[in-house]
Design a protein around this motif. Structure first.
Motif, mmCIF file in Angstrom:
data_model
loop_
_atom_site.group_PDB
_atom_site.id
_atom_site.type_symbol
_atom_site.label_atom_id
_atom_site.label_comp_id
_atom_site.label_asym_id
_atom_site.label_seq_id
_atom_site.Cartn_x
_atom_site.Cartn_y
_atom_site.Cartn_z
ATOM 1 N N SER A 9 30.617 11.656 -98.363
ATOM 2 C CA SER A 9 30.078 12.633 -97.425
ATOM 3 C C SER A 9 31.141 13.653 -97.016
ATOM 4 N N VAL A 16 31.522 16.079 -99.941
ATOM 5 C CA VAL A 16 30.394 17.032 -100.014
ATOM 6 C C VAL A 16 30.601 18.119 -98.962
ATOM 7 N N ASN A 17 31.074 17.728 -97.768
ATOM 8 C CA ASN A 17 31.427 18.733 -96.754
ATOM 9 C C ASN A 17 32.506 19.670 -97.252
ATOM 10 N N LEU A 53 24.752 10.631 -96.408
ATOM 11 C CA LEU A 53 24.453 12.055 -96.643
ATOM 12 C C LEU A 53 23.137 12.462 -95.971
ATOM 13 N N VAL A 86 20.131 11.802 -96.947
ATOM 14 C CA VAL A 86 19.198 12.286 -97.958
ATOM 15 C C VAL A 86 17.854 11.593 -97.750
ATOM 16 N N VAL A 102 21.574 18.875 -98.778
ATOM 17 C CA VAL A 102 22.447 18.268 -97.774
ATOM 18 C C VAL A 102 22.987 19.397 -96.904
#
Ligand code: ADP
Length: 422
Positions: free
Chosen positions: A348, A351-352, A373, A375, A395
């Motif tokens: 996570s 992804v940020n 995440l 999702v 996301v």
């Protein structure tokens, strides 16, 4: 816009397997995790698969979750409902296949459904109601030792009869061989005689096509992903489904690529070995995590400096002796939890930090990452290897390509091939 097929799957990877097969058969498909809210819009999807965790939970919970999914799918306009369970008919004498099917039939005010777990391509066949896994009867296939739902009886008429008060009959091989008309007559006859279910024989995929033609206009169909694969052609024949050029078309997603792996299966270990011969990787160790060092933060820093076109790998996967050592020192649960939490945080935060293409290896690990995440739905794209498609999800307003691989799936070059497919 309303959907054609509304499916209720009794576990997450089973849902993905079903969704993947529907896409391959020409249906634009969305997988939702749990029952979606009333404001969820399936857009242009032809099929929605609701992934539940209802395979081994208490019967009452399985029934109420499945009914909630059914209500949502009917509101979304589903013309046919599908109850997906495992091709090895994973269940106990208490359920949950029989009770859930009973409840779904009652909710749609219907009195008959077929049960078709078979999938000859994947070596699941049924003859005279007896289920085979490969060349063994189900109860000699290893499934008799399953920790949660041991399958000690291969006679599905008998197995299902213990789970329902409805009468269970057989749509037998000889009738199926005679074709659609004879098979429809057989089903009409069973209904007339008060049968609620028919277990379907199947030795070859061609019989799945006959069964699909027989059940195309039934309110509820139940089975594995094999019969589901044969249904879209019937929907096109009925004019319910328009042909689309590429049902697995996803937006073009580019950007930094990451793999996180918590699977310790033989297949995943081979895939990691293959990948690390050419790419960089960071190993996480549950014993180090337990000592309180912030290895997740180290992995995040390490990966951040390398994020680019080339994928990087963060993994905890280890051979059996190392897993055993960690489990002996920490306990099975705590070792697993530490690793899952660390990998979910790595995924996570990265992804940020800009990761847009993400592969997760491991069923439980995928569950942890998906929940970190936040999702809730996945648009299903093209298959990478059997049973594992690319998916697209949102996301925090960003489109992310996500592939969730359960342990034993995928060829040795899965990780590098996956990014080529995308
Ligand atoms: P699979 O799909 O291969 O079963 P899962 O992610 O479902 O993979 O399960 C693997 C489990 O093993 C997870 O709970 C994970 O946290 C745990 N795990 C991963 N690496 C290690 C390790 N090195 N030692 C102990 N447990 C581990």
């Amino acid at each position: 816009m309303s959907i054609v097929l509304g499916a209720i799957a009794d576990d997450f990877t089973g849902a993905t397997d079903l969704a993947n097969n529907l896409v391959r058969a020409g249906m634009r498909t969305i997988q939702v995790i749990g029952v979606p809210g009333n404001d969820f819009d399936p857009g242009e999807a032809d099929a929605v698969v609701v992934a539940l965790k209802s395979r081994s939970c208490p019967v009452a919970e399985a029934v109420s979750d499945s009914n909630a999914a059914l209500t949502w799918l009917r509101t979304a306009g589903a013309r046919q409902l599908f109850f997906k369970y495992c091709s090895t008919f994973d269940s106990t004498d208490q359920g949950n296949i029989g009770p859930v099917a009973d409840a779904l039939l009652e909710s749609i005010d219907d009195d008959f459904a077929v049960m078709c777990p078979s999938f000859p391509t994947n070596k699941r066949t049924v003859y005279q109601g007896y289920l085979y896994a490969g060349d063994r009867l189900l109860n000699e296939s290893g499934m008799e030792n399953h920790p949660l739902n041991p399958m000690a009886d291969a006679d599905l008429v008998r197995v299902l009869s213990r789970q329902t008060d409805g009468k269970v009959g057989l749509l037998d091989f000889a009738t199926l061989q005679q074709g659609v008309e004879s098979s429809c007559e057989r089903v009409t006859e069973l209904r007339r005689r008060g049968y609620r279910y028919a277990i379907c024989d199947t030795l070859e995929d061609s019989q799945l096509e006959v069964i699909a033609a027989v059940v195309a206009e039934h309110g509820l169909v139940t089975g594995g992903s094999g019969i589901a694969q044969a249904l879209p052609a019937e929907y096109r024949r009925l004019g319910w489904l328009q042909p689309v050029a590429d049902a697995g078309h996803l937006s073009a997603i580019s950007g930094p690529a990451l793999i996180v792996s918590g699977s310790c299966s033989t297949a995943t270990l081979g895939q990691i070995k293959h990948f690390t011969s050419e790419h960089e990787a960071f190993a996480i160790d549950p014993l180090a995590l337990a000592e309180g060092g912030d290895q997740a933060a180290e992995a995040i820093d390490w990966a951040r400096q390398r994020l680019g076109e080339k994928p990087v790998l963060v993994y905890a996967s280890a051979p059996p002796e190392r897993v055993r050592e960690a489990q002996e020192k920490l306990g099975v649960e705590r070792a697993g939890e530490l690793v899952e939490q660390a990998l979910a945080r790595v995924a996570s935060e990265l992804v940020n930090a800009g990761v847009r293409r993400l592969i997760v290896a491991g069923g439980e690990t995928s569950g942890a990452v998906v929940s970190a995440l936040d999702v809730t739905s996945l648009r299903i794209g093209h298959q990478i290897d059997p049973g594992v498609p690319w998916t697209e999800t949102d996301v925090d307003g960003n489109n992310i390509a996500l592939a969730l691989k359960s342990g034993n799936f995928g060829a040795e070059n899965f990780f590098s091939r996956a990014f080529e497919v995308l």
